[in-house]
Design an enzyme around this catalytic site. Structure first.
Site, PDB file in Angstrom:
ATOM      1  CG  PHE A 116      51.948  52.924  37.725  1.00  0.00           C
ATOM      2  CD1 PHE A 116      51.072  52.184  38.970  1.00  0.00           C
ATOM      3  CD2 PHE A 116      51.071  53.977  37.690  1.00  0.00           C
ATOM      4  CE1 PHE A 116      50.508  52.898  39.625  1.00  0.00           C
ATOM      5  CE2 PHE A 116      50.056  54.522  38.470  1.00  0.00           C
ATOM      6  CZ  PHE A 116      49.499  54.188  39.176  1.00  0.00           C
ATOM      7  CG  HIS A 144      52.099  62.967  40.909  1.00  0.00           C
ATOM      8  ND1 HIS A 144      52.583  61.883  40.128  1.00  0.00           N
ATOM      9  CD2 HIS A 144      51.602  63.478  40.286  1.00  0.00           C
ATOM     10  CE1 HIS A 144      53.114  62.246  38.666  1.00  0.00           C
ATOM     11  NE2 HIS A 144      52.569  62.776  39.105  1.00  0.00           N
ATOM     12  CB  CYS A 196      36.700  66.175  55.374  1.00  0.00           C
ATOM     13  SG  CYS A 196      34.376  66.746  55.336  1.00  0.00           S
TER      14      CYS A 196
HETATM   15  P1  NAD Z   1      56.605  53.603  36.392  1.00  0.00           P
HETATM   16  O1  NAD Z   1      55.966  52.470  36.456  1.00  0.00           O
HETATM   17  O2  NAD Z   1      55.964  54.019  34.567  1.00  0.00           O
HETATM   18  O3  NAD Z   1      58.073  53.134  36.017  1.00  0.00           O
HETATM   19  C1  NAD Z   1      58.986  52.766  37.180  1.00  0.00           C
HETATM   20  C2  NAD Z   1      60.453  52.673  36.377  1.00  0.00           C
HETATM   21  O4  NAD Z   1      61.730  52.437  37.129  1.00  0.00           O
HETATM   22  C3  NAD Z   1      60.203  51.608  35.480  1.00  0.00           C
HETATM   23  O5  NAD Z   1      61.114  52.379  33.747  1.00  0.00           O
HETATM   24  C4  NAD Z   1      61.240  50.757  35.636  1.00  0.00           C
HETATM   25  O6  NAD Z   1      61.313  49.514  34.304  1.00  0.00           O
HETATM   26  C5  NAD Z   1      62.266  50.693  36.622  1.00  0.00           C
HETATM   27  N1  NAD Z   1      62.254  50.566  38.099  1.00  0.00           N
HETATM   28  C6  NAD Z   1      61.258  49.857  38.276  1.00  0.00           C
HETATM   29  N2  NAD Z   1      61.934  49.574  39.594  1.00  0.00           N
HETATM   30  C7  NAD Z   1      63.753  49.291  39.441  1.00  0.00           C
HETATM   31  C8  NAD Z   1      64.555  49.698  40.326  1.00  0.00           C
HETATM   32  N3  NAD Z   1      64.849  48.765  41.257  1.00  0.00           N
HETATM   33  N4  NAD Z   1      65.864  49.413  40.346  1.00  0.00           N
HETATM   34  C9  NAD Z   1      65.904  50.760  39.216  1.00  0.00           C
HETATM   35  N5  NAD Z   1      64.732  50.901  37.707  1.00  0.00           N
HETATM   36  C10 NAD Z   1      63.606  50.614  38.821  1.00  0.00           C
HETATM   37  O7  NAD Z   1      56.771  54.747  37.286  1.00  0.00           O
HETATM   38  P2  NAD Z   1      56.523  56.041  37.335  1.00  0.00           P
HETATM   39  O8  NAD Z   1      57.322  56.544  35.861  1.00  0.00           O
HETATM   40  O9  NAD Z   1      56.851  57.076  38.715  1.00  0.00           O
HETATM   41  O10 NAD Z   1      54.631  56.631  36.865  1.00  0.00           O
HETATM   42  C11 NAD Z   1      53.559  56.321  38.537  1.00  0.00           C
HETATM   43  C12 NAD Z   1      53.337  57.342  38.521  1.00  0.00           C
HETATM   44  O11 NAD Z   1      52.172  56.228  39.636  1.00  0.00           O
HETATM   45  C13 NAD Z   1      53.704  58.323  38.540  1.00  0.00           C
HETATM   46  O12 NAD Z   1      52.744  59.462  39.099  1.00  0.00           O
HETATM   47  C14 NAD Z   1      53.610  57.632  40.734  1.00  0.00           C
HETATM   48  O13 NAD Z   1      52.980  58.858  41.365  1.00  0.00           O
HETATM   49  C15 NAD Z   1      52.369  56.718  40.819  1.00  0.00           C
HETATM   50  N6  NAD Z   1      53.152  55.919  41.179  1.00  0.00           N
HETATM   51  C16 NAD Z   1      53.435  55.837  43.062  1.00  0.00           C
HETATM   52  C17 NAD Z   1      54.234  54.733  43.375  1.00  0.00           C
HETATM   53  C18 NAD Z   1      54.950  55.063  45.188  1.00  0.00           C
HETATM   54  O14 NAD Z   1      53.689  55.886  45.644  1.00  0.00           O
HETATM   55  N7  NAD Z   1      55.386  54.434  45.152  1.00  0.00           N
HETATM   56  C19 NAD Z   1      53.557  53.339  42.857  1.00  0.00           C
HETATM   57  C20 NAD Z   1      53.359  53.355  42.109  1.00  0.00           C
HETATM   58  C21 NAD Z   1      52.704  54.138  41.066  1.00  0.00           C
HETATM   59 ZN    ZN Z   2      34.037  66.621  57.333  1.00  0.00          ZN
END
Ligand code: NAD
Ligand code: ZN
Length: 238
Positions: free
Chosen positions: A32, A119, A127
């Site tokens: 995100f 999450h 459903c």
């Molecule tokens: P966030 O996007 O807020 O933060 C991600 C962090 O990871 C950032 O600080 C970034 O600098 C760091 N980062 C990204 N790639 C990296 C890497 N390869 N190595 C080291 N650091 C790295 O994510 P969050 O805190 O998980 O919050 C986002 C919300 O959105 C969560 O609730 C999640 O459920 C959801 N989400 C989930 C997914 C998924 O399931 N893969 C993807 C996007 C968002």
């Molecule tokens: Zn149903």
């Protein structure tokens, strides 16, 4: 693997891994809050947080599913080196559990059993009227709003939307694992989503490790902060 991390892992007996979207970026799933993440883009004046909210889901399900299928689900993504290392640690009885904010299901796909998906997951869908279960395929193949073939009700992914509370029992389990850990590794999360971020308060063990490209609120309490790429820093040779 990062040498100091390897040393801590070797001395630890009860590791818990607490992860976020950054764990899966190397698998091709955007996070995100990185520069190329979903928050950096515009969706007709709406933010991802607005679209992924409970009220938006019920008021505009068609737009919700359009965004969800395009930006939140990556059926072809595979576990990366970080997921694989965590699976190995569980097999070696080093890792007690994974607490993840991710909804992509990649930890389970990599083979980990003790995963707390606070999450939810894109792989479980129900459903809203008769509670029938549907796999991800049903959501992805539906045109517009996915509907239950039994009763016509709307099918909702079991992901926790903004404005919804995470499952109480999953949270209790996750907090218990963290409270019993000797080492907590926090990786790939900006720690800006509650109540997930406050889970770290349950930790009273010896080693707090943070692996994140950018600074996080947990850095000042950590014994080791690794400012690098999670998949690279956690990679183990097989
Ligand atoms: P966030 O996007 O807020 O933060 C991600 C962090 O990871 C950032 O600080 C970034 O600098 C760091 N980062 C990204 N790639 C990296 C890497 N390869 N190595 C080291 N650091 C790295 O994510 P969050 O805190 O998980 O919050 C986002 C919300 O959105 C969560 O609730 C999640 O459920 C959801 N989400 C989930 C997914 C998924 O399931 N893969 C993807 C996007 C968002
Ligand atoms: Zn149903």
């Amino acid at each position: 693997m990062h040498s100091e991390l390897a040393g801590i892992v070797q001395r630890s007996r009860r590791i818990v891994f607490f992860g976020g979207a950054g764990v899966s970026t190397e698998s091709g799933i955007p996070d995100f809050r990185s520069a190329g993440g979903l928050y950096a883009r515009e969706y007709g004046g709406l933010t991802p947080e607005m679209i992924l909210s409970k009220s938006f889901f019920y008021l505009h399900p068609e737009q919700f599913f359009d965004f969800y299928r395009k930006h939140m689900v990556f059926p072809d993504a595979c576990p990366n080196a970080a997921h694989e290392t965590l699976c190995r640690w569980e097999q070696e009885d080093k890792l007690r559990g994974i607490v993840t904010q991710n909804i992509d299901g990649l930890h389970k796909r990599a083979g980990n059993k003790r995963v707390y998906e606070i999450h939810g997951t894109v792989h479980e869908n129900f459903c809203l009227d008769c509670n029938a279960f549907f796999p991800l395929k049903t959501i992805m193949e539906a045109q517009g709003i996915p509907r239950c073939p039994h009763c016509g009700g709307v099918i909702k992914p079991s992901v926790v939307l903004y404005g919804e509370a995470p499952d109480k029992y999953v949270c209790i389990g996750a907090r218990r694992e963290i409270s019993q850990a000797d080492t907590l590794i926090v990786a790939g999360t900006s720690l800006s989503v509650e109540p997930a971020a406050s889970f770290l308060d349950s930790f009273s063990g010896k080693n707090l490790v943070v692996i994140n490209r950018t600074p996080t609120p947990a850095d000042r309490k950590a014994n080791l902060v690794i400012r690098g790429n999670i998949a690279e820093e956690m990679k183990t040779e097989s």
